[in-house]
Scaffold this active site. Structure first.
Site, PDB file in Angstrom:
ATOM      1  N   ASP A  74       0.844  -1.201   0.000  1.00 30.77           N
ATOM      2  CA  ASP A  74       0.000   0.000   0.000  1.00 30.77           C
ATOM      3  C   ASP A  74       0.878   1.250   0.000  1.00 30.77           C
ATOM      4  OD1 ASP A  74      -1.961   1.892   0.243  1.00 30.77           O
ATOM      5  OD2 ASP A  74      -2.919   0.985   1.985  1.00 30.77           O
ATOM      6  N   ASP A  75       0.843   1.985  -1.085  1.00 38.99           N
ATOM      7  CA  ASP A  75       1.619   3.241  -1.218  1.00 38.99           C
ATOM      8  C   ASP A  75       3.125   2.999  -1.344  1.00 38.99           C
ATOM      9  OD1 ASP A  75      -0.901   4.281  -0.791  1.00 38.99           O
ATOM     10  OD2 ASP A  75      -0.357   5.552   0.911  1.00 38.99           O
ATOM     11  N   CYS A  85      -6.140   4.349  -3.074  1.00 38.66           N
ATOM     12  CA  CYS A  85      -6.434   2.973  -2.641  1.00 38.66           C
ATOM     13  C   CYS A  85      -7.714   2.363  -3.193  1.00 38.66           C
ATOM     14  CB  CYS A  85      -6.500   2.924  -1.120  1.00 38.66           C
ATOM     15  SG  CYS A  85      -4.944   3.321  -0.313  1.00 38.66           S
ATOM     16  N   ARG A 145      -7.887  -0.804  -5.921  1.00 35.89           N
ATOM     17  CA  ARG A 145      -8.249  -2.174  -5.530  1.00 35.89           C
ATOM     18  C   ARG A 145      -9.416  -2.700  -6.367  1.00 35.89           C
ATOM     19  NH1 ARG A 145      -5.586  -2.553  -0.303  1.00 35.89           N
ATOM     20  NH2 ARG A 145      -4.196  -0.800  -0.605  1.00 35.89           N
ATOM     21  N   LYS A 205      -5.636  -5.363   4.009  1.00 40.39           N
ATOM     22  CA  LYS A 205      -6.506  -4.181   3.896  1.00 40.39           C
ATOM     23  C   LYS A 205      -7.467  -4.349   2.724  1.00 40.39           C
ATOM     24  CE  LYS A 205      -6.120   0.618   2.380  1.00 40.39           C
ATOM     25  NZ  LYS A 205      -5.243   1.792   2.312  1.00 40.39           N
ATOM     26  N   HIS A 220     -10.776  -2.191   1.884  1.00 42.00           N
ATOM     27  CA  HIS A 220     -11.048  -0.836   1.374  1.00 42.00           C
ATOM     28  C   HIS A 220     -11.959  -0.794   0.152  1.00 42.00           C
ATOM     29  CE1 HIS A 220      -9.204   3.460   1.706  1.00 42.00           C
ATOM     30  NE2 HIS A 220     -10.472   3.360   2.102  1.00 42.00           N
ATOM     31  N   SER A 238      -8.275   2.003   5.522  1.00 37.98           N
ATOM     32  CA  SER A 238      -6.900   2.447   5.783  1.00 37.98           C
ATOM     33  C   SER A 238      -6.598   2.565   7.275  1.00 37.98           C
ATOM     34  CB  SER A 238      -6.641   3.798   5.103  1.00 37.98           C
ATOM     35  OG  SER A 238      -6.682   3.655   3.713  1.00 37.98           O
ATOM     36  N   HIS A 246       1.419   2.182   4.066  1.00 41.12           N
ATOM     37  CA  HIS A 246       0.514   3.334   4.233  1.00 41.12           C
ATOM     38  C   HIS A 246       0.715   3.911   5.627  1.00 41.12           C
ATOM     39  CE1 HIS A 246      -3.244   5.580   4.621  1.00 41.12           C
ATOM     40  NE2 HIS A 246      -3.467   5.408   3.337  1.00 41.12           N
ATOM     41  N   ASP A 285      -0.437  -0.678  -4.724  1.00 36.84           N
ATOM     42  CA  ASP A 285      -1.744  -0.153  -5.155  1.00 36.84           C
ATOM     43  C   ASP A 285      -1.663   1.238  -5.775  1.00 36.84           C
ATOM     44  OD1 ASP A 285      -1.247   1.276  -2.773  1.00 36.84           O
ATOM     45  OD2 ASP A 285      -3.387   1.360  -2.269  1.00 36.84           O
ATOM     46  N   ASN A 286      -0.607   1.970  -5.448  1.00 34.30           N
ATOM     47  CA  ASN A 286      -0.401   3.308  -6.039  1.00 34.30           C
ATOM     48  C   ASN A 286       0.975   3.794  -5.615  1.00 34.30           C
ATOM     49  OD1 ASN A 286      -2.764   3.921  -3.636  1.00 34.30           O
ATOM     50  ND2 ASN A 286      -0.797   4.937  -3.387  1.00 34.30           N
ATOM     51  N   LYS A 334       1.574   9.399  -5.271  1.00 30.75           N
ATOM     52  CA  LYS A 334       0.178   9.054  -4.974  1.00 30.75           C
ATOM     53  C   LYS A 334      -0.784  10.217  -5.227  1.00 30.75           C
ATOM     54  CE  LYS A 334      -2.675   7.745  -0.996  1.00 30.75           C
ATOM     55  NZ  LYS A 334      -2.692   7.014   0.277  1.00 30.75           N
TER      56      LYS A 334
END
Ligand code: MG
Length: 460
Positions: free
Chosen positions: A37-38, A77, A81, A134, A136, A159, A226, A278-279, A299
């Site tokens: 994540d991130d 996010c 996803r 996660k 989301h 998150s 994240h 994810d980003n 991001k």
């Protein structure tokens, strides 16, 4: 017979002719998607980070295929996803709110039930699926992972900064304590976030071992890195990069644990593992955020740093070892790739935005995608065709800058200029026209499929 099957069968026949360690063609391989994540494009050793140590991911790349031009479906996010799990641009499933961008604790909506996810499609081919980490994509009844095709779920539903303890967000005090869930039940609140990576890893290993004799899909969307970032005692304080480095090195350890279990159980030769993010990195949070390396911004933006992510594919005996590809790929390609390999069908009443990546996984010189569409909310801000990228709207730094419209649009050659520094719009009006043609056709097709533009009730 699908093209990719012919390729795979041929590949195995070739292998059998020259290797004593080879095996029969794989019937219904397992799939594991590890989704950080991130995590930024420049945050791994094998992607050039000078001080973060990632020996397990480096080895994964040495034994598999590393992408240098692989993209997410969105730069934040929730829509990212949705894109991965449905093989469709978020604009097709409504997860594109222009103001909020992602789901928050008060949100009522989530991924619409009308969407077909990877695990739902794999059910028809006899797969068991787990989501660990996660989610989301909705945290009210009707939207939980187990209501979107997963047989098991363990993790936090949104998150990790959406909690009253994240004191740096003004609204956080109104949020409920962060839930940790198993299935649809909250089993803890405000779990010790230092232990999340480790607990997700243990749950993943248990799932693999329990299902070693049947085809499975493990979706492992890590909570880290994240913000707020946490590492366990074993990793905290060990990386030259500081806590962010500790966190990445623990994720790297987790990857090593999972690949070791596959090796130990002999599942390595029948499991496709994808590691991605994810980003891009959250650049406005100081030391707690990562880096996109030489790519521009991060991001929340449609610059390359927002949506191009480190991605490694691993499948010993199938994917040739030690390869790097410049071919385009996206998280939306994972669904068609998996379903093709599984022999599972997908509904033919909707438009998909992915392509079967197997030709690229077998031959890094192959190319299965012509272009990339970069959306922010429901608006197309940029597009890529071959090496060229056009920007209609840009913004920088997630939280902060306002969008800027460009007329004429900006034009970059991502081959010669991966950092998007030199605007070539004036020199190449003919390229702008060519890209515009691709974008026009794409937008026309979107408008022709209005039944797919169902906006769910998404905020309070
Ligand atoms: Mg993210």
């Amino acid at each position: 017979m699908p093209f990719s099957y012919i390729r795979i069968t041929f590949f195995f026949v070739s292998l059998c002719a020259c290797s004593s360690n080879s095996q029969a063609p794989v019937d219904r391989p397992n799939f594991i998607v590890i989704f950080a994540d991130d995590l930024g494009y420049g945050d791994l050793g094998v992607y050039g980070h000078p001080t973060i140590r990632t020996p397990h991911l480096d080895r994964m790349a040495a034994e598999g295929l590393r992408f240098t031009q692989f993209y997410t479906g969105a730069s934040v996010c929730t829509p990212s996803r949705a894109a991965l799990l449905t093989g469709r641009l978020p604009v097709r499933n409504g997860l594109t709110d222009d103001q909020i961008r992602v789901l928050f604790p008060p949100s009522k909506g989530g991924l619409p039930a009308s969407e077909v996810t990877i695990p739902e499609a794999l059910q028809s081919a006899g797969y068991v699926s787990a989501a660990i980490g996660k989610w989301h994509l909705g945290h009210v009844p009707g939207h939980f992972p187990t209501e979107h095709g997963f047989d098991e779920y363990f993790g936090i539903p949104y998150s990790n900064d959406m909690t009253p303890t994240a004191s740096d967000w003004g609204r956080a005090q109104t949020y409920p304590p962060l839930p940790l869930m198993r299935g649809t039940e909250v089993i803890e609140t405000e779990p010790d976030q230092r232990l999340l990576t480790r607990r997700y890893t243990e749950e993943s290993i248990s799932f693999i071992q329990r299902n070693r004799d049947r085809p499975f899909f493990l979706y492992l969307p890590h909570t880290m890195p994240h913000i707020p970032i946490f590492a366990s005692d074993e990793f905290e304080g060990t990386s030259t990069r500081g806590l962010y480095g500790d966190v990445i090195e623990e994720i790297d350890w987790s990857v090593g644990q999972i690949l070791d279990v596959l090796r130990d159980t002999g599942l390595d030769r029948k499991t496709l593992v994808i590691f991605t993010s994810d980003n891009g990195p959250w650049l406005t949070v100081g030391f707690a955020g990562g880096t996109a390396g030489l790519l521009r911004d991060g991001k929340g933006t449609t610059w390359e740093g927002g949506m191009r992510v480190p991605t490694i594919a691993w499948w010993p005996g199938m994917i040739p070892a030690g390869q790097t590809t410049q071919s385009l790929g996206t998280t939306m390609d994972l669904m068609p790739t998996m379903l093709e390999l599984a022999g599972a069908s997908r509904p033919d009443d909707r438009i998909y935005d992915g392509a079967d990546l197997m030709p690229v996984l077998l031959d890094p010189a192959a190319e299965v995608r012509k272009g990339i569409y970069y959306y922010r909310g429901a608006q197309l801000w940029a597009a890529r065709k071959g090496p060229w990228k056009i920007h209609y709207v840009t913004r920088s730094a997630y939280v902060g800058d306002q969008p800027v419209e460009h007329e004429p649009p900006l034009l970059f050659h991502l081959g010669r200029d991966p950092g998007e520094r030199f605007n070539l719009a004036e020199e190449h009006p003919e390229v702008i026209l060519e890209l515009q043609e691709m974008v026009d056709a794409h937008l026309t097709e979107l408008v022709r499929a209005p039944s797919q533009l169902k906006i769910p009730e998404w905020n309070d």
